[in-house]
Design a protein around this motif. Structure first.
Motif, PDB file in Angstrom:
ATOM      1  N   PRO A 107      26.936  45.361  38.216  1.00  0.00           N
ATOM      2  CA  PRO A 107      28.318  44.875  38.077  1.00  0.00           C
ATOM      3  C   PRO A 107      28.598  43.799  39.119  1.00  0.00           C
ATOM      4  O   PRO A 107      28.045  43.823  40.218  1.00  0.00           O
ATOM      5  CB  PRO A 107      29.176  46.104  38.355  1.00  0.00           C
ATOM      6  N   LEU A 108      29.457  42.879  38.769  1.00  0.00           N
ATOM      7  CA  LEU A 108      29.866  41.819  39.676  1.00  0.00           C
ATOM      8  C   LEU A 108      31.317  42.083  40.066  1.00  0.00           C
ATOM      9  O   LEU A 108      32.189  42.153  39.206  1.00  0.00           O
ATOM     10  CB  LEU A 108      29.742  40.456  38.987  1.00  0.00           C
ATOM     11  N   HIS A 109      31.571  42.264  41.367  1.00  0.00           N
ATOM     12  CA  HIS A 109      32.920  42.513  41.878  1.00  0.00           C
ATOM     13  C   HIS A 109      33.395  41.253  42.584  1.00  0.00           C
ATOM     14  O   HIS A 109      32.680  40.702  43.417  1.00  0.00           O
ATOM     15  CB  HIS A 109      32.938  43.676  42.870  1.00  0.00           C
ATOM     16  N   GLN A 110      34.614  40.830  42.238  1.00  0.00           N
ATOM     17  CA  GLN A 110      35.230  39.689  42.895  1.00  0.00           C
ATOM     18  C   GLN A 110      36.704  40.008  43.108  1.00  0.00           C
ATOM     19  O   GLN A 110      37.297  40.760  42.337  1.00  0.00           O
ATOM     20  CB  GLN A 110      35.097  38.425  42.039  1.00  0.00           C
ATOM     21  N   TRP A 111      37.287  39.427  44.153  1.00  0.00           N
ATOM     22  CA  TRP A 111      38.676  39.695  44.493  1.00  0.00           C
ATOM     23  C   TRP A 111      39.466  38.397  44.525  1.00  0.00           C
ATOM     24  O   TRP A 111      38.918  37.341  44.804  1.00  0.00           O
ATOM     25  CB  TRP A 111      38.764  40.370  45.856  1.00  0.00           C
ATOM     26  N   ARG A 112      40.762  38.515  44.260  1.00  0.00           N
ATOM     27  CA  ARG A 112      41.667  37.379  44.358  1.00  0.00           C
ATOM     28  C   ARG A 112      43.057  37.869  44.711  1.00  0.00           C
ATOM     29  O   ARG A 112      43.379  39.030  44.516  1.00  0.00           O
ATOM     30  CB  ARG A 112      41.698  36.563  43.077  1.00  0.00           C
ATOM     31  N   VAL A 113      43.875  36.941  45.192  1.00  0.00           N
ATOM     32  CA  VAL A 113      45.285  37.207  45.461  1.00  0.00           C
ATOM     33  C   VAL A 113      46.068  36.778  44.229  1.00  0.00           C
ATOM     34  O   VAL A 113      45.788  35.741  43.636  1.00  0.00           O
ATOM     35  CB  VAL A 113      45.770  36.426  46.699  1.00  0.00           C
ATOM     36  N   GLU A 114      47.044  37.606  43.839  1.00  0.00           N
ATOM     37  CA  GLU A 114      47.940  37.242  42.751  1.00  0.00           C
ATOM     38  C   GLU A 114      49.375  37.304  43.252  1.00  0.00           C
ATOM     39  O   GLU A 114      49.689  38.055  44.179  1.00  0.00           O
ATOM     40  CB  GLU A 114      47.792  38.198  41.559  1.00  0.00           C
ATOM     41  N   ILE A 115      50.234  36.490  42.616  1.00  0.00           N
ATOM     42  CA  ILE A 115      51.660  36.519  42.932  1.00  0.00           C
ATOM     43  C   ILE A 115      52.433  36.828  41.659  1.00  0.00           C
ATOM     44  O   ILE A 115      51.999  36.487  40.556  1.00  0.00           O
ATOM     45  CB  ILE A 115      52.162  35.190  43.553  1.00  0.00           C
ATOM     46  N   LEU A 116      53.578  37.484  41.833  1.00  0.00           N
ATOM     47  CA  LEU A 116      54.447  37.788  40.701  1.00  0.00           C
ATOM     48  C   LEU A 116      55.380  36.604  40.506  1.00  0.00           C
ATOM     49  O   LEU A 116      56.207  36.300  41.361  1.00  0.00           O
ATOM     50  CB  LEU A 116      55.241  39.075  40.961  1.00  0.00           C
ATOM     51  N   ASP A 117      55.234  35.921  39.364  1.00  0.00           N
ATOM     52  CA  ASP A 117      56.048  34.760  39.032  1.00  0.00           C
ATOM     53  C   ASP A 117      56.912  35.152  37.839  1.00  0.00           C
ATOM     54  O   ASP A 117      56.432  35.209  36.704  1.00  0.00           O
ATOM     55  CB  ASP A 117      55.144  33.568  38.691  1.00  0.00           C
ATOM     56  N   GLY A 118      58.143  35.483  38.114  1.00  0.00           N
ATOM     57  CA  GLY A 118      59.017  35.998  37.053  1.00  0.00           C
ATOM     58  C   GLY A 118      58.587  37.411  36.721  1.00  0.00           C
ATOM     59  O   GLY A 118      58.661  38.311  37.545  1.00  0.00           O
ATOM     60  N   ASP A 119      58.083  37.597  35.503  1.00  0.00           N
ATOM     61  CA  ASP A 119      57.599  38.924  35.111  1.00  0.00           C
ATOM     62  C   ASP A 119      56.104  38.918  34.835  1.00  0.00           C
ATOM     63  O   ASP A 119      55.580  39.823  34.200  1.00  0.00           O
ATOM     64  CB  ASP A 119      58.379  39.436  33.897  1.00  0.00           C
ATOM     65  N   GLU A 120      55.409  37.897  35.334  1.00  0.00           N
ATOM     66  CA  GLU A 120      53.975  37.783  35.076  1.00  0.00           C
ATOM     67  C   GLU A 120      53.191  37.577  36.379  1.00  0.00           C
ATOM     68  O   GLU A 120      53.573  36.762  37.227  1.00  0.00           O
ATOM     69  CB  GLU A 120      53.731  36.582  34.144  1.00  0.00           C
ATOM     70  N   TRP A 121      52.096  38.336  36.540  1.00  0.00           N
ATOM     71  CA  TRP A 121      51.220  38.169  37.700  1.00  0.00           C
ATOM     72  C   TRP A 121      50.309  36.977  37.443  1.00  0.00           C
ATOM     73  O   TRP A 121      49.676  36.885  36.390  1.00  0.00           O
ATOM     74  CB  TRP A 121      50.388  39.426  37.955  1.00  0.00           C
ATOM     75  N   MET A 122      50.254  36.065  38.414  1.00  0.00           N
ATOM     76  CA  MET A 122      49.471  34.832  38.276  1.00  0.00           C
ATOM     77  C   MET A 122      48.464  34.726  39.430  1.00  0.00           C
ATOM     78  O   MET A 122      48.761  35.144  40.549  1.00  0.00           O
ATOM     79  CB  MET A 122      50.402  33.610  38.333  1.00  0.00           C
ATOM     80  N   PRO A 123      47.280  34.125  39.176  1.00  0.00           N
ATOM     81  CA  PRO A 123      46.324  33.912  40.270  1.00  0.00           C
ATOM     82  C   PRO A 123      46.929  33.006  41.343  1.00  0.00           C
ATOM     83  O   PRO A 123      47.581  32.015  41.029  1.00  0.00           O
ATOM     84  CB  PRO A 123      45.142  33.209  39.597  1.00  0.00           C
ATOM     85  N   ALA A 124      46.726  33.375  42.595  1.00  0.00           N
ATOM     86  CA  ALA A 124      47.218  32.565  43.712  1.00  0.00           C
ATOM     87  C   ALA A 124      46.081  32.146  44.630  1.00  0.00           C
ATOM     88  O   ALA A 124      46.309  31.517  45.654  1.00  0.00           O
ATOM     89  CB  ALA A 124      48.270  33.343  44.499  1.00  0.00           C
ATOM     90  N   SER A 125      44.852  32.517  44.265  1.00  0.00           N
ATOM     91  CA  SER A 125      43.683  32.105  45.051  1.00  0.00           C
ATOM     92  C   SER A 125      42.476  32.123  44.119  1.00  0.00           C
ATOM     93  O   SER A 125      42.533  32.675  43.021  1.00  0.00           O
ATOM     94  CB  SER A 125      43.436  33.052  46.231  1.00  0.00           C
TER      95      SER A 125
END
Length: 184
Positions: A107-125
């Motif tokens: 398995p390949l594990h990767q991490w990212r930061v997300e931000i809540l924009d309105g009612d949707e989580w969006m990638p931030a990194s």
């Protein structure tokens, strides 16, 4: 007898990189005194690990040894966190090594930061293979931009993405699986 120098070097580098302050050089350019200290720590780990051909067993033994280090009562909390984090990482590597015997690829594990924009989580990194880098990105972005332009607090989270690979037979089922999904 297996040459443990490469394993010793990887353990020393992992310990150093986990403990290294941001302004210090990376392992490949570390100061000789730092290299000596972290190589000695790696030797201490390896002293309790028998030479084994089984990678999974070696990783589990190393994790147990690190988790069992008896630190001086005045040891910095950061050192204790480093040891605990490294033990968890080695156990995860052991689990992944054991799982690869029945998988097409680990398995390949990767991490990212997300931000809540309105009612949707969006990638931030971008995606990072090292969780600690993504966690640091989360910490830094939270400190630098805690609020939206309208003054409301920015909600952030750390997300792990895991990609798995499964071998399928001609019918599209996982190889070796029964029709009901159970393994033989």
């Amino acid at each position: 007898m297996t040459d443990q120098t490469p394993l010793r070097d990887r353990i020393a580098a992992a310990l150093y990189e986990r403990e290294r302050p941001p302004r210090e050089p990376h392992w490949n350019k570390a100061f000789p005194a730092d290299r000596e200290v972290f190589e000695a720590m790696a030797d201490a780990v390896l002293a309790g690990v028998p030479v084994l051909a089984d990678r999974t067993a070696v990783l589990r033994e190393a994790a147990d040894e690190i988790a069992g280090i008896d630190f001086h009562p005045n040891a910095r909390a950061r050192s204790l966190d480093v040891a605990a984090g490294l033990a968890r990482r080695l156990r995860r590597m052991a689990d992944e090594t054991a799982a690869t015997e029945t998988q097409a690829h680990p398995p390949l594990h990767q991490w990212r930061v997300e931000i809540l924009d309105g009612d949707e989580w969006m990638p931030a990194s971008g995606l990072r293979r090292d969780r600690s880098q993504a966690a640091e990105q989360l910490r830094m972005s939270s400190e630098r931009r805690p609020l939206w332009n309208d003054g409301t607090r920015v909600q952030r989270r750390l997300v792990r993405e895991t990609t798995t690979y499964t071998v399928e037979d001609e019918t599209g089922h996982a190889a070796g699986a029964r029709q009901d999904g159970a393994q033989p």
